[in-house]
Scaffold this active site. Structure first.
Site, PDB file in Angstrom:
ATOM      1  N   ASP A   1       0.830  -1.203   0.000  1.00 14.79           N
ATOM      2  CA  ASP A   1       0.000   0.000   0.000  1.00 14.79           C
ATOM      3  C   ASP A   1       0.868   1.258   0.000  1.00 14.79           C
ATOM      4  O   ASP A   1       1.981   1.248   0.527  1.00 14.79           O
ATOM      5  CB  ASP A   1      -0.904  -0.023   1.246  1.00 14.79           C
ATOM      6  CG  ASP A   1      -2.073   0.943   1.122  1.00 14.79           C
ATOM      7  OD1 ASP A   1      -2.303   1.465   0.009  1.00 14.79           O
ATOM      8  OD2 ASP A   1      -2.751   1.189   2.132  1.00 14.79           O
TER       9      ASP A   1
ATOM     10  N   ASN B   1     -10.665  -2.541  -6.286  1.00 17.78           N
ATOM     11  CA  ASN B   1      -9.826  -1.674  -7.126  1.00 17.78           C
ATOM     12  C   ASN B   1     -10.428  -1.430  -8.513  1.00 17.78           C
ATOM     13  O   ASN B   1     -10.058  -0.474  -9.197  1.00 17.78           O
ATOM     14  CB  ASN B   1      -8.408  -2.247  -7.286  1.00 17.78           C
ATOM     15  CG  ASN B   1      -7.543  -2.113  -6.047  1.00 17.78           C
ATOM     16  OD1 ASN B   1      -6.626  -2.896  -5.817  1.00 17.78           O
ATOM     17  ND2 ASN B   1      -7.826  -1.118  -5.212  1.00 17.78           N
TER      18      ASN B   1
HETATM   19  C1  FPP Z   1      -1.735   0.096  -3.466  1.00 17.12           C
HETATM   20  O1  FPP Z   1      -1.301   1.423  -3.440  1.00 17.12           O
HETATM   21  C2  FPP Z   1      -1.187  -0.652  -4.603  1.00 17.12           C
HETATM   22  C3  FPP Z   1      -1.894  -1.267  -5.574  1.00 17.12           C
HETATM   23  C4  FPP Z   1      -3.366  -1.236  -5.610  1.00 17.12           C
HETATM   24  C5  FPP Z   1      -1.271  -1.960  -6.704  1.00 17.12           C
HETATM   25  C6  FPP Z   1       0.017  -2.687  -6.438  1.00 17.12           C
HETATM   26  C7  FPP Z   1       0.641  -2.973  -7.728  1.00 17.12           C
HETATM   27  C8  FPP Z   1       1.964  -2.943  -8.005  1.00 17.12           C
HETATM   28  C9  FPP Z   1       3.023  -2.718  -6.986  1.00 17.12           C
HETATM   29  C10 FPP Z   1       2.353  -3.148  -9.417  1.00 17.12           C
HETATM   30  C11 FPP Z   1       3.068  -4.356  -9.794  1.00 17.12           C
HETATM   31  C12 FPP Z   1       2.695  -5.585  -9.099  1.00 17.12           C
HETATM   32  C13 FPP Z   1       3.071  -6.825  -9.486  1.00 17.12           C
HETATM   33  C14 FPP Z   1       2.736  -7.953  -8.610  1.00 17.12           C
HETATM   34  C15 FPP Z   1       3.782  -7.112 -10.732  1.00 17.12           C
HETATM   35  P1  FPP Z   1      -2.411   2.577  -3.571  1.00 17.12           P
HETATM   36  O2  FPP Z   1      -2.564   2.899  -5.015  1.00 17.12           O
HETATM   37  O3  FPP Z   1      -3.652   2.159  -2.882  1.00 17.12           O
HETATM   38  O4  FPP Z   1      -1.711   3.754  -2.813  1.00 17.12           O
HETATM   39  P2  FPP Z   1      -2.414   4.919  -1.958  1.00 17.12           P
HETATM   40  O5  FPP Z   1      -3.109   4.248  -0.820  1.00 17.12           O
HETATM   41  O6  FPP Z   1      -1.250   5.743  -1.517  1.00 17.12           O
HETATM   42  O7  FPP Z   1      -3.340   5.647  -2.875  1.00 17.12           O
END
Ligand code: FPP
Length: 247
Positions: free
Chosen positions: A21, A69
Site C-alpha cells: 500500500d 480496485n
Molecule cells: C496500493 O497502493 C497498490 C496497488 C493497488 C497496486 C500494487 C501494484 C503494483 C506494486 C504493481 C506491480 C505488481 C506486481 C505484482 C507485478 P495505492 O494505489 O492504494 O496507494 P495509496 O493508498 O497511496 O493511494
C-alpha cells in the site's frame, strides 16, 4: 540497522502475505501521477520476491489488485493492468532462473484477456519450480473467495456428494483459492494503514500482523528482514497460555 543477520533461519515463516500500500501517496510526494507509484512499486515486488527466495520462505502472497480496485478511475485500472501484463511477461525468465513458481488467486476470469493469458502462460511456464511460490492476489477479495467456497460446498450438498453435517474447517479450506497453501504466519501492510481490507480473512486467523509506515515503493529487503525479526520475537500462543507453551 541491518536485520538480515538477526533472522533465525530455523524459525522462518513458511508463508508471508503483503498488502502493498502507498503507491499513490508516494507518487503524489514526487509530484507525479499515481501510476508512477505503481511503476516504482515493481522494484519493491522484485526485492520482496528475491529476499524470500534467498532466505527460503516457501510462499509469498502479494495483494496486487482487489475486487474493489475495479472502482478506481478507468485510466488507472487500465494502466495497472498493462503494468501487470508487462511485468509478468518480462519477469518470467527471472522467475525460472531463480526457481520461483508463479500462482494467482482471485476472480481471474474478470481480468482483461491479455492479462489473463499472460498470467496463465507464466503460471504454466513456472509450474515445476520448487524454491518459492509467488502468489499474486488479482481481482481478489476474501468475501468473494468465501462466497465462492460456500457456493461450491452447497453444490456438493445438492449433488449428494456431501452432507451438511460433514462440513468441517478442512472442507472450507479445501474450497478456498489457497487450498494447497500453508496459512500465512506473517502479514505485512505498508503505508501506515492498520486494516486488513478484505485480504485472506479466513487464512489470517492466527497470523502475526505487522504494520510499517514505509510506502510500498520505498520497501526494501531490509524492511522485510525487519518484519521477520519482529515476527520471530513474538510469542504465538494460538489461544493457549504462555505457561502451556513452555511445558
Ligand atoms: C496500493 O497502493 C497498490 C496497488 C493497488 C497496486 C500494487 C501494484 C503494483 C506494486 C504493481 C506491480 C505488481 C506486481 C505484482 C507485478 P495505492 O494505489 O492504494 O496507494 P495509496 O493508498 O497511496 O493511494
Amino acid at each position: 540497522m541491518e536485520f538480515k543477520e538477526k533472522i533465525n533461519l530455523e524459525k522462518l515463516p513458511k508463508h508471508i502475505a503483503i498488502i502493498m500500500d502507498g503507491n499513490g501517496r508516494w507518487a503524489k510526494q514526487q509530484g507525479e501521477q499515481r501510476i508512477f507509484g505503481h511503476e516504482n512499486g515493481v522494484k519493491s515486488v522484485r526485492e520482496a520476491v528475491e529476499a524470500c527466495a534467498e532466505l527460503g520462505v516457501k510462499y509469498l502472497t502479494l495483494y496486487a489488485f482487489s475486487t474493489e480496485n475495479w472502482n478506481r478511475p478507468q485510466e488507472e485500472v487500465i494502466a495497472l493492468m498493462q503494468l501487470l501484463v508487462h511485468t509478468i511477461s518480462a519477469e518470467t525468465k527471472t522467475l525460472n532462473e531463480n526457481k520461483i513458481r508463479l500462482q494467482a488467486i482471485g476472480d481471474l476470469k474478470s481480468l482483461p484477456d491479455d492479462c489473463y493469458h499472460e498470467l496463465q502462460e507464466a503460471i504454466e511456464n513456472t509450474k515445476n519450480n520448487t524454491r518459492t511460490t509467488l502468489v499474486l492476489a488479482l481481482s481478489y477479495s476474501s468475501r468473494w473467495e468465501i462466497t465462492n467456497a460456500v457456493k461450491q460446498i452447497a453444490e456438493q450438498i445438492e449433488n449428494k456428494k456431501l452432507a451438511a453435517s460433514e462440513i468441517t474447517e478442512e472442507i472450507i479450506n479445501a474450497n478456498l483459492c489457497t487450498a494447497d497453501m500453508p496459512e500465512p504466519e506473517l502479514m505485512i501492510r505498508t503505508s501506515g494503514e492498520h486494516r486488513i481490507s478484505n485480504f485472506l480473512l479466513w487464512q489470517l486467523a492466527y497470523s502475526e500482523l505487522y504494520f510499517t509506515d514505509k510506502l510500498w515503493p520505498d520497501f526494501r529487503k531490509n524492511d522485510l528482514y525487519e518484519a521477520i525479526v519482529d515476527y520471530q520475537n513474538r510469542e504465538r500462543r494460538f489461544g493457549k497460555t504462555s505457561e502451556q507453551l513452555i511445558s
